[in-house]
Design a protein around this motif. Sequence first.
Motif, PDB file in Angstrom:
ATOM      1  N   GLY A 142       0.816  -1.205   0.000  1.00 52.97           N
ATOM      2  CA  GLY A 142       0.000   0.000   0.000  1.00 52.97           C
ATOM      3  C   GLY A 142       0.854   1.260   0.000  1.00 52.97           C
ATOM      4  N   LYS A 143       0.324   2.309  -0.645  1.00 56.13           N
ATOM      5  CA  LYS A 143       0.965   3.626  -0.705  1.00 56.13           C
ATOM      6  C   LYS A 143       2.361   3.527  -1.307  1.00 56.13           C
ATOM      7  CE  LYS A 143      -1.829   5.591   2.987  1.00 56.13           C
ATOM      8  NZ  LYS A 143      -1.874   6.266   4.302  1.00 56.13           N
ATOM      9  N   LYS A 144       2.400   3.248  -2.604  1.00 60.54           N
ATOM     10  CA  LYS A 144       3.670   2.967  -3.268  1.00 60.54           C
ATOM     11  C   LYS A 144       4.477   4.223  -3.565  1.00 60.54           C
ATOM     12  CE  LYS A 144       2.388  -1.432  -5.376  1.00 60.54           C
ATOM     13  NZ  LYS A 144       1.015  -1.517  -4.822  1.00 60.54           N
ATOM     14  N   TYR A 145       4.147   4.909  -4.668  1.00 60.09           N
ATOM     15  CA  TYR A 145       5.065   5.928  -5.175  1.00 60.09           C
ATOM     16  C   TYR A 145       4.396   7.298  -5.189  1.00 60.09           C
ATOM     17  CZ  TYR A 145       7.467   1.683  -6.139  1.00 60.09           C
ATOM     18  OH  TYR A 145       8.054   0.463  -5.977  1.00 60.09           O
ATOM     19  N   ASN A 146       4.645   8.031  -4.123  1.00 63.31           N
ATOM     20  CA  ASN A 146       4.118   9.370  -3.964  1.00 63.31           C
ATOM     21  C   ASN A 146       5.059  10.399  -4.573  1.00 63.31           C
ATOM     22  OD1 ASN A 146       1.752  10.413  -2.880  1.00 63.31           O
ATOM     23  ND2 ASN A 146       2.785  11.241  -1.097  1.00 63.31           N
ATOM     24  N   ALA A 147       6.278   9.984  -4.895  1.00 60.21           N
ATOM     25  CA  ALA A 147       7.291  10.862  -5.473  1.00 60.21           C
ATOM     26  C   ALA A 147       7.920  10.149  -6.657  1.00 60.21           C
ATOM     27  CB  ALA A 147       8.358  11.206  -4.437  1.00 60.21           C
ATOM     28  N   GLN A 148       8.051  10.852  -7.778  1.00 60.40           N
ATOM     29  CA  GLN A 148       8.604  10.240  -8.986  1.00 60.40           C
ATOM     30  C   GLN A 148       9.385  11.283  -9.779  1.00 60.40           C
ATOM     31  OE1 GLN A 148       4.922   9.103 -11.450  1.00 60.40           O
ATOM     32  NE2 GLN A 148       4.079   9.627  -9.451  1.00 60.40           N
TER      33      GLN A 148
ATOM     34  N   GLY B  13       5.184   6.029   5.667  1.00 62.69           N
ATOM     35  CA  GLY B  13       5.291   7.470   5.795  1.00 62.69           C
ATOM     36  C   GLY B  13       6.647   8.032   5.423  1.00 62.69           C
ATOM     37  N   LYS B  14       7.234   7.562   4.313  1.00 63.78           N
ATOM     38  CA  LYS B  14       8.607   7.956   3.992  1.00 63.78           C
ATOM     39  C   LYS B  14       8.646   9.126   3.001  1.00 63.78           C
ATOM     40  CE  LYS B  14       9.861   3.680   2.994  1.00 63.78           C
ATOM     41  NZ  LYS B  14       8.635   2.991   3.432  1.00 63.78           N
ATOM     42  N   TYR B  15       8.834   8.814   1.741  1.00 64.93           N
ATOM     43  CA  TYR B  15       9.122   9.878   0.766  1.00 64.93           C
ATOM     44  C   TYR B  15       7.817  10.411   0.188  1.00 64.93           C
ATOM     45  CZ  TYR B  15      13.755   8.641   1.795  1.00 64.93           C
ATOM     46  OH  TYR B  15      14.901   8.423   2.499  1.00 64.93           O
ATOM     47  N   ARG B  16       7.496  11.623   0.603  1.00 65.25           N
ATOM     48  CA  ARG B  16       6.171  12.175   0.397  1.00 65.25           C
ATOM     49  C   ARG B  16       6.074  12.932  -0.917  1.00 65.25           C
ATOM     50  NH1 ARG B  16       3.307  12.352   5.665  1.00 65.25           N
ATOM     51  NH2 ARG B  16       4.703  11.421   7.173  1.00 65.25           N
ATOM     52  N   TYR B  17       4.982  13.623  -1.067  1.00 63.86           N
ATOM     53  CA  TYR B  17       4.592  14.213  -2.343  1.00 63.86           C
ATOM     54  C   TYR B  17       5.594  15.239  -2.864  1.00 63.86           C
ATOM     55  CZ  TYR B  17       1.653  16.567  -5.723  1.00 63.86           C
ATOM     56  OH  TYR B  17       1.154  17.136  -6.858  1.00 63.86           O
ATOM     57  N   ARG B  18       6.059  15.023  -4.106  1.00 64.88           N
ATOM     58  CA  ARG B  18       6.953  15.939  -4.806  1.00 64.88           C
ATOM     59  C   ARG B  18       8.227  16.251  -4.026  1.00 64.88           C
ATOM     60  NH1 ARG B  18       3.427  20.064  -8.646  1.00 64.88           N
ATOM     61  NH2 ARG B  18       2.708  18.394 -10.003  1.00 64.88           N
ATOM     62  N   CYS B  19       8.754  15.250  -3.352  1.00 69.37           N
ATOM     63  CA  CYS B  19      10.018  15.441  -2.640  1.00 69.37           C
ATOM     64  C   CYS B  19      11.204  15.112  -3.529  1.00 69.37           C
ATOM     65  CB  CYS B  19      10.062  14.591  -1.377  1.00 69.37           C
ATOM     66  SG  CYS B  19      10.281  12.828  -1.694  1.00 69.37           S
ATOM     67  N   GLY B  20      10.971  14.672  -4.774  1.00 71.22           N
ATOM     68  CA  GLY B  20      12.053  14.258  -5.656  1.00 71.22           C
ATOM     69  C   GLY B  20      12.333  15.279  -6.738  1.00 71.22           C
ATOM     70  N   ILE B  21      13.610  15.324  -7.179  1.00 72.19           N
ATOM     71  CA  ILE B  21      14.004  16.266  -8.229  1.00 72.19           C
ATOM     72  C   ILE B  21      15.234  15.714  -8.939  1.00 72.19           C
ATOM     73  CG2 ILE B  21      15.568  17.653  -6.791  1.00 72.19           C
ATOM     74  CD1 ILE B  21      14.260  20.154  -8.115  1.00 72.19           C
ATOM     75  N   ALA B  22      15.349  15.966 -10.235  1.00 74.13           N
ATOM     76  CA  ALA B  22      16.537  15.558 -10.992  1.00 74.13           C
ATOM     77  C   ALA B  22      17.638  16.586 -10.779  1.00 74.13           C
ATOM     78  CB  ALA B  22      16.206  15.435 -12.473  1.00 74.13           C
ATOM     79  N   TYR B  23      18.848  16.097 -10.454  1.00 73.89           N
ATOM     80  CA  TYR B  23      19.956  17.018 -10.171  1.00 73.89           C
ATOM     81  C   TYR B  23      21.268  16.351 -10.530  1.00 73.89           C
ATOM     82  CZ  TYR B  23      22.996  20.239  -7.597  1.00 73.89           C
ATOM     83  OH  TYR B  23      23.970  21.146  -7.252  1.00 73.89           O
ATOM     84  N   LYS B  24      21.944  16.913 -11.518  1.00 73.38           N
ATOM     85  CA  LYS B  24      23.276  16.470 -11.940  1.00 73.38           C
ATOM     86  C   LYS B  24      23.330  14.957 -12.200  1.00 73.38           C
ATOM     87  CE  LYS B  24      25.757  20.337  -9.826  1.00 73.38           C
ATOM     88  NZ  LYS B  24      25.975  21.022 -11.113  1.00 73.38           N
TER      89      LYS B  24
END
Length: 380
Positions: free
Chosen positions: A245-251, A295-306
């Motif tokens: 449950g609650k797989k990928y909130n950030a991509q 309750g780990k990596y929440r909404y839009r916490c990811g970003i492409a960087y270098k």
Amino acid sequence: MTYKAFEEFYRKAKIKHLVLAEHNGALISPPFATELCKDYSKIAVYDGKVSYIDLDLPAVTSKTNATARVNDATWLIPYGIWDEFKTVIELKDRVPVYHYLDKPGKGQFYSIATNGKSACSFPLGYQETSFIIYIDDKGLHTVDFESNNKKCHMGTVYCNGQYWSMPRGDFRNYNSLVSYDGTNITKYGINVAPQVTRKFTDLIPVGNTLYSLPFGESAGLTAVVEFDTNTWKSRTYELDVPDFGKKYNAQVLLNENIIGLPYGEEYEENSNWGVVFNTVTKQSKRFDIKLNFGGKYRYRCGIAYKGNAIFLPTGSPDCPIISVDENGNFKASKIDSNLMFGRPIIYNDTLMSICYNLTDSSHTIVKIDEDLNLKEVTKI
């Protein structure tokens, strides 16, 4: 670590700022304001030094969760998780211009997308929000959006001349991918796992094709959705990951690969699987991040960087910062468990975020380098 809903931070922390945006070459942070400081109404500005813009706003919890740049102004979009909040701010230089919504709602707009000349946000809506916000060169508009559901939509993106949002929904059988072209709302059925609530959170455009990794409030949704905005046809591809449950909130998109880090639900400890999905081959690869609580990596916490996808523990202070390459190789950097991060932003080719300190309630803008080291920029 035990699961901690973000609503607990709304009630028990004094978070004045959480979101960063670029405005006329400076960094700004609109007022977020949790329950213990809900009367806080200042925009923080950092341009080598810190200053503030006072706003005339009511006492509201979680005032602003999204901003958009349209032509020469930055717009602050109302959220207000538990309060009626009808004020939209148009920031021109350092002058706030106030616009007022003519419709009710609470927990209204979680994200917004822009193409630079217009912007659109579909409603999340904890209560009553049944309209779209649309901004163009003629100003702010509201567009009726009929739905008997709540928490309908979280993410909005721009692709192929239209704005799009995947179905989220707190009730079963909500399956409408929606688009808005500035004139018409169109709905497309995404017929996957009708029994699962909170199906998806966000979209990633790749050319004129949209992709969305599954979220799902419970197990039962294991497919990534592909939607062609030219033909209006969708396909699904099963992911090579265990069903939790609650797989990928950030991509995050890296070249042709979409990388997701797991969120995880409260009562299970099986959400330790990240994923890489290749948009060309449609193949996926799992990787084990060794963190299995919810309750780990929440909404839009990811970003492409270098060349890597960087994920910050937004709302989960005990989690590390994680950097993932497009093959699923990752490294993790444990940080102070008293620090909670806001969403990341790339500013002057530097990865930056706001850290809120749970111990002393201070707010700090920080830089994060390629090796995941933190450097303080300034207190705000």
